[in-house]
Design an enzyme around this catalytic site. Structure first.
Site, short mmCIF file in Angstrom:
data_model
loop_
_atom_site.label_atom_id
_atom_site.label_comp_id
_atom_site.label_asym_id
_atom_site.label_seq_id
_atom_site.Cartn_x
_atom_site.Cartn_y
_atom_site.Cartn_z
N ASP A 184 0.38 -1.40 -0.20
CA ASP A 184 -0.13 0.02 0.41
C ASP A 184 0.48 1.09 0.16
O ASP A 184 1.94 1.42 0.66
CB ASP A 184 -0.82 -0.29 1.57
CG ASP A 184 -2.21 1.44 1.07
OD1 ASP A 184 -2.09 1.85 0.21
OD2 ASP A 184 -2.62 1.65 2.16
N GLU A 268 -2.59 -1.04 -5.91
CA GLU A 268 -3.98 -0.56 -5.85
C GLU A 268 -3.09 0.57 -6.88
O GLU A 268 -2.46 1.06 -7.17
CB GLU A 268 -3.80 -0.25 -4.94
CG GLU A 268 -5.85 0.34 -4.22
CD GLU A 268 -5.95 0.85 -3.24
OE1 GLU A 268 -7.02 1.24 -2.99
OE2 GLU A 268 -4.76 1.16 -2.31
N ASP A 350 -2.08 1.64 7.75
CA ASP A 350 -1.86 1.13 6.61
C ASP A 350 -1.69 -0.61 6.44
O ASP A 350 -1.53 -1.09 5.19
CB ASP A 350 -0.55 1.68 6.04
CG ASP A 350 -0.86 2.71 6.56
OD1 ASP A 350 -1.46 3.79 5.91
OD2 ASP A 350 -0.40 4.37 6.97
#
Ligand SMILES: [Zn+2]
Length: 370
Positions: A184, A268, A350
């Protein structure tokens, strides 16, 4: 396999002038081609192809005779670059291709073929320009593909040579839950993995970024058009280059490690342009940095037979409990840690998101049962 090799060039005064003509002409063609594309689309709702545009380039010679002074293949390279900009726009949802300005920090042009590299003589021969002194510190073997010549804001020249070594890419190996990592993008840290690792920028890079803020503040206080302002501007340009180098170095090490440690990497797809509109985030998220990190991961994955898994950008990865799947709508950007109201698990915001990214990616349908 395609690999790029970058070298510093030391052109003479006359060669610098020829470079500058190429930068200018290529920019003119790029902007003209972009205008043609927009016009054609507005008039007939159709896309005009690069090949059509390339055929039209000679018709511009009557009006702009100076275009003849430069390598015509570099002009055609401009339409290819525009095509690439459109591909990126459609694929990554980055901004619509922009018209290029003389004031762009980095000026460049490409040479698709007919150039020569002399390792022993430390020189490169470019069409219409001739032999240019180049520090060829690293040798390569293979077929020469496109070369790109660029000039940095502090006035350094580089050539990046794309080389095809004609070796096949390794076959992609199977991946599973145990050898897949989710990553991430962080706000405080550069990246966070589903293994709980938080990766920050190296200290020297953060120091340079801090220094940049100081210099920019100083610049804003200098009088417009003054010599001191110009000096401050030069200093900032140099620091920008230093930051780019430090960042590049850090990202190369990091991506090599992530690729060697894992069989698949889940990411992502980020809507960076949307994120940058949020002023608070804009300070911490550096779009250039993240996208160049992803680019490096992608090509290294190709080299080593690894896999990049991407999930859509609208997955609520930060808001779902990775243990029970509870969707916690109340989470805001300020919440660094939270406890799941349903199962009671404590989450680092996170790390939880990175675990979810991995889970979503492994779940082919991009959804998690909630
Ligand atoms: Zn839960």
């Amino acid at each position: 396999m395609l690999k790029a090799y970058k070298y510093r060039m030391y052109p003479t005064k006359g060669q610098k002038e020829m470079f500058s003509k190429h930068f200018g002409c290529v920019r003119v063609i790029y902007n003209w081609a972009l205008e043609q594309k927009i016009k054609t689309y507005e008039q007939d709702g159709k896309a005009v192809s690069r090949f059509t545009l390339n055929k039209m380039i000679p018709t511009l010679y009557d009006e702009m005779e100076w275009l003849k002074e430069v390598n015509s293949q570099s002009l055609r390279g401009a339409t290819l670059n525009l095509d690439n900009a459109f591909t990126k726009f459609f694929r990554d949802k980055t901004g619509f291709p922009k018209f290029k300005s003389k004031k762009n920090p980095v000026q460049s042009f490409s040479v698709p073929q007919h150039y020569e590299v002399d390792f022993d003589g430390n020189k490169v021969k470019l069409p219409k320009i001739g032999w240019i002194k180049t520090k060829l510190h690293r040798r390569f073997e293979g077929n020469l593909k496109t070369a790109t010549i660029s000039k940095t804001p502090s006035g350094k020249y580089f050539i990046s040579i794309l080389v095809d070594d004609e070796k096949d890419l390794p076959a992609k190996q199977k991946f599973n839950e145990n050898n897949t990592v989710g990553i991430d993008v962080g706000i405080k840290d550069f990246a966070i993995t589903s293994n709980g690792e938080k990766i920050d920028n190296p200290k020297h890079l953060n120091n340079s970024i801090k220094r940049l803020k100081v210099l920019q503040k100083r610049l804003s206080r200098k009088q417009k058009g003054s010599k001191n302002r110009e000096k401050a501007r030069q200093e900032i340009a140099k620091l920008h280059e230093k930051i780019a180098n430090q960042r590049n170095d850090f990202q190369h090490k990091l991506t090599s490690r992530l690729i060697s440690e894992n069989q698949a990497i889940a990411l992502e797809t980020l809507n960076i342009s949307g994120m940058l509109k949020n002023h608070c985030l804009a300070q911490s998220i550096n779009d250039v940095s993240w996208s160049s990190f992803v680019t490096k991961l992608e090509y290294k994955a190709e080299w080593y037979g690894k896999i990049i898994l991407r999930i859509g950008q609208f997955e609520p990865s930060t808001k779902i409990c990775n243990i029970c799947g509870y969707h916690n709508k109340n989470i805001t950007l300020a919440d660094r840690k939270w406890q799941c109201p349903d199962c009671g698990a404590s989450h680092d915001r996170d790390v939880n998101a990175a675990i979810n990214i991995k889970k979503f990616a492994l779940n082919k349908q991009n959804l998690i049962g909630i």
